[in-house]
Every structure is written in structure tokens, then in C-alpha cells.
Write a protein that holds these residues in place. Sequence first.
Motif, mmCIF file in Angstrom:
data_model
loop_
_atom_site.group_PDB
_atom_site.id
_atom_site.type_symbol
_atom_site.label_atom_id
_atom_site.label_comp_id
_atom_site.label_asym_id
_atom_site.label_seq_id
_atom_site.Cartn_x
_atom_site.Cartn_y
_atom_site.Cartn_z
ATOM 1 N N ALA A 160 0.825 -1.207 0.000
ATOM 2 C CA ALA A 160 0.000 0.000 0.000
ATOM 3 C C ALA A 160 0.858 1.256 0.000
ATOM 4 O O ALA A 160 0.503 2.259 -0.619
ATOM 5 C CB ALA A 160 -0.924 0.000 1.214
ATOM 6 N N ARG A 161 2.000 1.192 0.665
ATOM 7 C CA ARG A 161 2.872 2.370 0.724
ATOM 8 C C ARG A 161 3.678 2.561 -0.559
ATOM 9 O O ARG A 161 3.920 3.696 -0.966
ATOM 10 C CB ARG A 161 3.837 2.244 1.907
ATOM 11 C CG ARG A 161 3.155 2.398 3.236
ATOM 12 C CD ARG A 161 4.148 2.193 4.361
ATOM 13 N NE ARG A 161 3.468 2.196 5.635
ATOM 14 C CZ ARG A 161 3.722 3.066 6.597
ATOM 15 N NH1 ARG A 161 4.626 3.999 6.422
ATOM 16 N NH2 ARG A 161 3.058 3.007 7.733
ATOM 17 N N GLN A 162 4.128 1.456 -1.159
ATOM 18 C CA GLN A 162 4.931 1.545 -2.378
ATOM 19 C C GLN A 162 4.452 0.491 -3.373
ATOM 20 O O GLN A 162 5.001 -0.616 -3.434
ATOM 21 C CB GLN A 162 6.407 1.337 -2.073
ATOM 22 C CG GLN A 162 7.028 2.445 -1.270
ATOM 23 C CD GLN A 162 8.510 2.231 -1.077
ATOM 24 O OE1 GLN A 162 8.977 1.098 -1.019
ATOM 25 N NE2 GLN A 162 9.242 3.323 -0.997
ATOM 26 N N PRO A 163 3.446 0.810 -4.168
ATOM 27 C CA PRO A 163 2.889 -0.175 -5.104
ATOM 28 C C PRO A 163 3.888 -0.655 -6.159
ATOM 29 O O PRO A 163 3.746 -1.754 -6.689
ATOM 30 C CB PRO A 163 1.729 0.572 -5.771
ATOM 31 C CG PRO A 163 1.435 1.723 -4.890
ATOM 32 C CD PRO A 163 2.687 2.051 -4.169
ATOM 33 N N GLU A 164 4.903 0.138 -6.437
ATOM 34 C CA GLU A 164 5.863 -0.253 -7.480
ATOM 35 C C GLU A 164 6.746 -1.434 -7.083
ATOM 36 O O GLU A 164 7.352 -2.083 -7.947
ATOM 37 C CB GLU A 164 6.734 0.937 -7.909
ATOM 38 C CG GLU A 164 7.641 1.488 -6.823
ATOM 39 C CD GLU A 164 6.983 2.537 -5.936
ATOM 40 O OE1 GLU A 164 7.690 3.063 -5.070
ATOM 41 O OE2 GLU A 164 5.776 2.802 -6.089
ATOM 42 N N VAL A 165 6.854 -1.730 -5.812
ATOM 43 C CA VAL A 165 7.661 -2.878 -5.374
ATOM 44 C C VAL A 165 6.789 -4.061 -4.938
ATOM 45 O O VAL A 165 7.262 -4.951 -4.229
ATOM 46 C CB VAL A 165 8.643 -2.490 -4.243
ATOM 47 C CG1 VAL A 165 9.671 -1.496 -4.721
ATOM 48 C CG2 VAL A 165 7.908 -1.981 -3.026
ATOM 49 N N ALA A 166 5.535 -4.073 -5.363
ATOM 50 C CA ALA A 166 4.604 -5.128 -4.951
ATOM 51 C C ALA A 166 5.101 -6.511 -5.374
ATOM 52 O O ALA A 166 4.970 -7.468 -4.628
ATOM 53 C CB ALA A 166 3.218 -4.861 -5.527
ATOM 54 N N GLY A 167 5.686 -6.624 -6.552
ATOM 55 C CA GLY A 167 6.183 -7.919 -7.024
ATOM 56 C C GLY A 167 7.296 -8.467 -6.144
ATOM 57 O O GLY A 167 7.300 -9.650 -5.797
ATOM 58 N N GLN A 168 8.234 -7.609 -5.785
ATOM 59 C CA GLN A 168 9.329 -8.044 -4.918
ATOM 60 C C GLN A 168 8.820 -8.417 -3.524
ATOM 61 O O GLN A 168 9.268 -9.398 -2.942
ATOM 62 C CB GLN A 168 10.376 -6.929 -4.788
ATOM 63 C CG GLN A 168 11.188 -6.715 -6.039
ATOM 64 C CD GLN A 168 12.153 -5.554 -5.858
ATOM 65 O OE1 GLN A 168 11.801 -4.544 -5.253
ATOM 66 N NE2 GLN A 168 13.359 -5.713 -6.387
ATOM 67 N N LEU A 169 7.904 -7.611 -3.015
ATOM 68 C CA LEU A 169 7.361 -7.913 -1.684
ATOM 69 C C LEU A 169 6.595 -9.224 -1.688
ATOM 70 O O LEU A 169 6.687 -10.014 -0.744
ATOM 71 C CB LEU A 169 6.443 -6.776 -1.219
ATOM 72 C CG LEU A 169 7.123 -5.475 -0.826
ATOM 73 C CD1 LEU A 169 6.089 -4.407 -0.537
ATOM 74 C CD2 LEU A 169 8.023 -5.685 0.374
ATOM 75 N N ARG A 170 5.836 -9.460 -2.742
ATOM 76 C CA ARG A 170 5.052 -10.700 -2.818
ATOM 77 C C ARG A 170 5.976 -11.914 -2.866
ATOM 78 O O ARG A 170 5.737 -12.920 -2.199
ATOM 79 C CB ARG A 170 4.148 -10.663 -4.049
ATOM 80 C CG ARG A 170 3.126 -11.761 -4.083
ATOM 81 C CD ARG A 170 2.165 -11.621 -5.256
ATOM 82 N NE ARG A 170 1.419 -10.373 -5.199
ATOM 83 C CZ ARG A 170 1.503 -9.419 -6.128
ATOM 84 N NH1 ARG A 170 2.299 -9.550 -7.163
ATOM 85 N NH2 ARG A 170 0.789 -8.333 -6.019
ATOM 86 N N THR A 171 7.041 -11.825 -3.645
ATOM 87 C CA THR A 171 7.991 -12.936 -3.749
ATOM 88 C C THR A 171 8.649 -13.210 -2.395
ATOM 89 O O THR A 171 8.739 -14.361 -1.954
ATOM 90 C CB THR A 171 9.071 -12.615 -4.796
ATOM 91 O OG1 THR A 171 8.439 -12.353 -6.042
ATOM 92 C CG2 THR A 171 10.047 -13.758 -4.950
ATOM 93 N N THR A 172 9.083 -12.162 -1.738
ATOM 94 C CA THR A 172 9.718 -12.312 -0.434
ATOM 95 C C THR A 172 8.728 -12.858 0.599
ATOM 96 O O THR A 172 9.087 -13.670 1.450
ATOM 97 C CB THR A 172 10.283 -10.959 0.041
ATOM 98 O OG1 THR A 172 11.144 -10.454 -0.967
ATOM 99 C CG2 THR A 172 11.050 -11.104 1.338
#
Length: 75
Positions: free
Chosen positions: A41-53
Motif C-alpha cells: 500500500a505504501r509503495q505499489p511499485e515494489v509489490a512484485g518483490q514484496l510478494r515474492t519475499t
Amino acid sequence: MDVTTLAAVDGSINTIGYGIAAIGPGIGLGILIGKTVEGMARQPEVAGQLRTTMFIGLAFVEILALLGFVAGFIF
């Protein structure tokens, strides 16, 4: 006490022990997923990396739950 009563108490203790052991991974999953959604929610551009982690961390937390389940059978 006879042997039958002791066997019944032993089985109940294993069940309660696994229930208590499942509390830790449950809390861990809640924190892990909550913080990941907060980060998305804070940084939508890194959603892919966060999801993988998050999925890698999810696997480690679930291993703790399975380890508690298997330990009940071993001991």
C-alpha cells in the motif's frame, strides 16, 4: 491408575501440545502478511518483490508448523 488411563492422558497432552505449537506460526503468518500488504500500500511499485519475499517467508513459517506436527509423532 491403570495403564489405560495413562495412555489416554498421553494422547491428550500431544494434541494440546500441537495446538500450542500452532499458535506461533499463526501469529507469524499474520504479521508477515499484514506487513507485506502494508508495504504494498505504501509503495505499489515494489509489490512484485514484496510478494515474492512474502512467499519465501511464508514457506519458512509453515515449516515451523509442520515441524511441531511431526514432533508430536516422534516423541
